[in-house]
Design a protein around this motif. Structure first.
Motif, PDB file in Angstrom:
ATOM      1  N   GLU A  24     117.661  47.312  22.314  1.00 64.96           N
ATOM      2  CA  GLU A  24     118.275  48.376  21.519  1.00 64.96           C
ATOM      3  C   GLU A  24     118.639  47.878  20.121  1.00 64.96           C
ATOM      4  O   GLU A  24     118.334  48.528  19.119  1.00 64.96           O
ATOM      5  CB  GLU A  24     119.507  48.905  22.255  1.00 64.96           C
ATOM      6  N   GLN A  25     119.239  46.709  20.048  1.00 70.10           N
ATOM      7  CA  GLN A  25     119.591  46.125  18.746  1.00 70.10           C
ATOM      8  C   GLN A  25     118.342  45.802  17.937  1.00 70.10           C
ATOM      9  O   GLN A  25     118.271  46.064  16.737  1.00 70.10           O
ATOM     10  CB  GLN A  25     120.440  44.872  18.948  1.00 70.10           C
ATOM     11  N   ASP A  26     117.334  45.232  18.613  1.00 73.50           N
ATOM     12  CA  ASP A  26     116.092  44.882  17.921  1.00 73.50           C
ATOM     13  C   ASP A  26     115.344  46.117  17.416  1.00 73.50           C
ATOM     14  O   ASP A  26     114.706  46.068  16.362  1.00 73.50           O
ATOM     15  CB  ASP A  26     115.174  44.068  18.840  1.00 73.50           C
ATOM     16  N   LEU A  27     115.423  47.225  18.144  1.00 77.48           N
ATOM     17  CA  LEU A  27     114.731  48.446  17.708  1.00 77.48           C
ATOM     18  C   LEU A  27     115.315  48.974  16.406  1.00 77.48           C
ATOM     19  O   LEU A  27     114.585  49.514  15.569  1.00 77.48           O
ATOM     20  CB  LEU A  27     114.801  49.524  18.787  1.00 77.48           C
ATOM     21  N   LEU A  28     116.601  48.829  16.226  1.00 77.35           N
ATOM     22  CA  LEU A  28     117.220  49.266  14.969  1.00 77.35           C
ATOM     23  C   LEU A  28     116.701  48.426  13.809  1.00 77.35           C
ATOM     24  O   LEU A  28     116.436  48.951  12.726  1.00 77.35           O
ATOM     25  CB  LEU A  28     118.745  49.198  15.082  1.00 77.35           C
TER      26      LEU A  28
ATOM     27  N   LEU B 187     113.767  54.084  21.916  1.00 77.83           N
ATOM     28  CA  LEU B 187     115.207  54.102  22.215  1.00 77.83           C
ATOM     29  C   LEU B 187     115.516  55.083  23.338  1.00 77.83           C
ATOM     30  O   LEU B 187     116.356  54.809  24.198  1.00 77.83           O
ATOM     31  CB  LEU B 187     116.021  54.461  20.963  1.00 77.83           C
ATOM     32  N   GLY B 188     114.838  56.207  23.352  1.00 74.96           N
ATOM     33  CA  GLY B 188     114.992  57.161  24.450  1.00 74.96           C
ATOM     34  C   GLY B 188     114.568  56.551  25.778  1.00 74.96           C
ATOM     35  O   GLY B 188     115.209  56.756  26.807  1.00 74.96           O
ATOM     36  N   ALA B 189     113.490  55.767  25.744  1.00 72.65           N
ATOM     37  CA  ALA B 189     113.033  55.076  26.950  1.00 72.65           C
ATOM     38  C   ALA B 189     114.063  54.044  27.393  1.00 72.65           C
ATOM     39  O   ALA B 189     114.343  53.908  28.590  1.00 72.65           O
ATOM     40  CB  ALA B 189     111.684  54.409  26.706  1.00 72.65           C
ATOM     41  N   VAL B 190     114.656  53.337  26.442  1.00 69.88           N
ATOM     42  CA  VAL B 190     115.704  52.359  26.764  1.00 69.88           C
ATOM     43  C   VAL B 190     116.884  53.061  27.437  1.00 69.88           C
ATOM     44  O   VAL B 190     117.413  52.572  28.438  1.00 69.88           O
ATOM     45  CB  VAL B 190     116.151  51.592  25.494  1.00 69.88           C
TER      46      VAL B 190
END
Length: 190
Positions: free
Chosen positions: A39-43, A108-111
């Motif tokens: 999640e942090q890496d996606l941002l 992010l939705g998948a996460v």
């Protein structure tokens, strides 16, 4: 069914291991920790657009690991969602798409869906994946353009004028002729 057959015994042992509460608990703990990092890496990835290949690879590996372990543990919904997210991330890794807001939002939705499944008592067996799968599929489908559009050659001019159906000769913008195969010979599975 011959329960003494080695393949049957191996399959039954695998199913028992998949139901091992200790193994499942360890998987859930590690996966939730990995998803927090993702999640942090996606941002960061959205700001980067996918140019930091190590960042993309790190996110991909985390989702891939969850998918693999989930498959071993027979967590079908978790595997399905992680596989679609992994496919999207693989497109970014390969340079076929940019990690823009729609892509990172879908992952992010998948996460979020994977987290909800892992936190559920049944690890997602009864989770309704329809919404997140539709979102991932929409993004995956949006990136699939026919090669002729995705790799259009700016030197090619639009053709005008009558086409001789038997020869495929077409008059172009400058009055020159070009060859265009008759419709029966053209490929339609682009």
């Amino acid at each position: 069914m011959d329960l003494s057959h080695p393949l049957v015994r191996e399959s039954m042992q695998h199913m028992q291991e998949a139901q091992d509460p200790e193994l499942l608990g360890e998987f859930v703990t590690e996966s939730l920790s990995g998803l927090q990092s993702v999640e942090q890496d996606l941002l960061l990835l959205e700001d980067d657009g996918g140019s930091d290949k190590e960042l993309v690879n790190r996110i991909f590996r985390a989702v891939h690991s969850i998918k693999g372990a989930g498959a071993y543990l027979c967590l079908e919904n978790l595997v399905t969602v992680s596989h679609r997210a992994e496919t999207l991330l693989d497109d970014v890794r390969a340079g076929h798409r940019v990690a823009d807001a729609p892509v990172t939002d879908a992952v992010l939705g998948a996460v979020d869906a994977l987290t909800a499944m892992l936190e559920a008592d049944d690890q997602g067996h009864s989770y309704d994946c329809g919404t997140i799968l539709a979102q991932l599929d929409q993004i995956l489908g949006a990136g699939q353009q026919p090669p002729a559009i995705a790799q259009a050659d700016p030197q090619v001019t639009q053709t005008y004028g009558p086409t001789d159906a038997s020869t495929g000769v077409v008059g172009d913008q400058q009055g020159q002729t070009t060859f265009q195969p008759p419709a029966a010979e053209q490929q339609t599975d682009i």
